[in-house]
Scaffold this active site. Structure first.
Site, PDB file in Angstrom:
ATOM      1  N   ARG A  65       0.824  -1.215   0.000  1.00 55.69           N
ATOM      2  CA  ARG A  65       0.000   0.000   0.000  1.00 55.69           C
ATOM      3  C   ARG A  65       0.862   1.271   0.000  1.00 55.69           C
ATOM      4  NH1 ARG A  65      -2.908  -0.724   4.415  1.00 55.69           N
ATOM      5  NH2 ARG A  65      -2.232   1.150   5.474  1.00 55.69           N
ATOM      6  N   LYS A 120      -4.677   9.915 -18.788  1.00 52.35           N
ATOM      7  CA  LYS A 120      -4.774  10.601 -20.071  1.00 52.35           C
ATOM      8  C   LYS A 120      -3.488  10.373 -20.887  1.00 52.35           C
ATOM      9  CE  LYS A 120      -8.761  11.990 -18.570  1.00 52.35           C
ATOM     10  NZ  LYS A 120      -8.834  11.783 -17.179  1.00 52.35           N
ATOM     11  N   TYR A 128     -11.140  21.283 -13.945  1.00 51.01           N
ATOM     12  CA  TYR A 128     -11.775  19.978 -14.146  1.00 51.01           C
ATOM     13  C   TYR A 128     -12.946  19.804 -13.153  1.00 51.01           C
ATOM     14  CZ  TYR A 128     -12.479  14.983 -13.737  1.00 51.01           C
ATOM     15  OH  TYR A 128     -13.060  13.754 -13.656  1.00 51.01           O
ATOM     16  N   ASP A 166      -2.145  21.372 -12.053  1.00 47.89           N
ATOM     17  CA  ASP A 166      -2.574  20.171 -12.774  1.00 47.89           C
ATOM     18  C   ASP A 166      -1.989  20.263 -14.189  1.00 47.89           C
ATOM     19  OD1 ASP A 166      -3.928  18.257 -14.301  1.00 47.89           O
ATOM     20  OD2 ASP A 166      -5.760  18.432 -13.109  1.00 47.89           O
TER      21      ASP A 166
END
Ligand SMILES: Cc1ncc(COP(=O)(O)O)c(C=O)c1O
Length: 401
Positions: free
Chosen positions: A58, A208, A111, A183
């Site tokens: 993790r 993306k 976004y 971003d």
């Protein structure tokens, strides 16, 4: 990039050497969750961060580590953290700097998921946000409050491709001790490196362009080593936002062709934007590469290429936008972007639906707005498809006259 390699070489070779045991050129996928240690001191040192290594899946994994080193180097940052999605990168990076009572200044057209996080989840924990036109430095300064901790930017923005001056915005934020998060999803480090321009943290939806094949959801955060370690242990680890080894492998594979792909996306987007700008059924085209774009000069200074996304306004509002996207034969109606396939979407009813209509209107997200992610197909085929889908709109408009 600080090393002597060109970008295409660096993308392929950074942090990637043949396996010492087998000579395998391609990095191995390590699915292991648990790691064994030679003795108690070794495990204690690893957990305390005094010794390199992975101790539990993790918190990281050797395949992910190779990818993190690559992304950090490409963004020219000290370290990177691979997480389970772009939204995990955005939420984890914001949570690293914000506590109850803190405030965020966020760029206006952002976004939809970032907007939703800042307006629905963050307020539940006492964090407030204001959405400000970040092309206006005076408005940004005015929006800074004593409790503002983060200036959150997205440039070019989703969906209206507004370009923000990262250098100047970082300067005015740093004067007040405010952290700047950018971003960089639309650009990738191939076209823009915000840390070199003064930003503190870069976030990505690797879903993306970084992966580029539409088959992985992932995100990255890039910044100072100490910060990334804090996020790894205390945010990503505690919230369980970790990336998995298989997805890391797919991104490592996709990344090798980042330069080739991005160059083709940009070339196609430029051709599409020029075609749309001349089309009588279109009232406005948003593409930083067009001389008509309000921040065209800034885009030329700040970005090495103008990206693969073109947004545009169809005359005739929602009905016209709907009939246009319904008529497309090659481009697909879909949420994502940066894939080999040309993807088209209607922000008001899709990606930005969660933003109330009156707010959307302030961000220029009108009912006639379409966002197009130009794919890697032949430009003539993409344009041919747009042309055939737009022509019934002209016929309909003529019939109404
Ligand atoms: C600019 C931008 N940032 C972040 C995200 C969120 O990424 P993900 O879907 O990987 O969580 C998206 C998704 O479309 C995006 O367009």
């Amino acid at each position: 990039m600080t090393n002597k390699w060109g970008l295409d070489t660096a993308i392929i070779h950074t942090a990637q050497t043949p396996c010492q045991k087998t000579g395998a050129v391609v990095s191995a996928v390590v699915p292991a969750v648990a790691y064994a240690f030679p003795d108690a001191d070794a495990v204690a040192a690893c957990v305390a961060g005094q010794r390199e290594g992975t101790y539990y899946g993790r918190y990281g994994n050797p395949t992910i580590q190779t990818l993190e080193e690559k992304i950090a180097a490409l963004e020219n940052g000290e370290a990177a953290l691979g997480v389970s999605s772009g939204m995990a990168a955005i939420s984890a990076s914001l949570l690293a700097f914000l506590q109850q009572g803190d405030h965020v200044v966020c760029t206006r057209d952002v976004y939809g998921g970032s907007h939703k996080f800042l307006t629905t989840l963050a307020p539940c924990y006492g964090i407030q946000a204001d959405f400000v036109d970040c092309t206006d430095l005076a408005a940004v300064k005015k929006a800074f409050l004593p409790q503002t901790k983060v200036l959150y930017l997205e440039t070019p923005s989703n969906p209206c491709l507004t370009v923000l001056d990262i250098t100047e915005l970082s300067r005015i934020a740093h004067e007040r001790g405010i952290t700047v998060i950018v971003d960089n999803t639309f650009m990738t480090p191939y076209l823009q490196r915000p840390l070199e321009l003064g930003a503190d943290v870069v976030v990505h939806s690797a879903t993306k362009y970084l992966n580029g094949h539409g088959d992985v959801i992932a995100g990255f955060i890039v910044g100072k080593q100490e910060l990334i370690q804090f996020m790894r242990k205390h945010i990503m680890g505690d919230l369980g936002q970790n990336l998995n080894a298989w997805d890391a492998f797919l991104i490592l594979r996709g990344l090798k062709t980042l330069g080739l792909r991005v160059r083709q996306h940009v070339q196609n987007a430029e051709a599409v934007a020029q075609f749309l700008e001349k089309h009588p059924a279109i009232s406005r085209v948003y593409y930083p590469g067009l001389a008509s774009h309000p921040q065209h000069e800034l885009a030329k200074r700040q970005m090495a290429g103008m990206g693969g996304i073109v947004s545009f306004e169809v005359k005739g509002g929602y009905e016209a936008a709907k009939s246009f996207i319904n008529a497309l034969r090659l481009a697909m109606i879909s949420f994502s972007l940066g894939d080999p396939e040309t993807l088209v979407q209607h922000p008001a009813s899709m990606t930005h639906f969660s933003i109330p209509p009156e707010e959307r209107a302030k961000f220029n997200i009108t009912d006639g707005l379409i966002r197009l992610s130009t794919g890697l197909e032949d430009a003539k085929d993409i344009i041919g498809d747009l042309e055939q889908a737009l022509s019934p709109l002209l016929t309909a408009a003529a019939a109404h006259q």
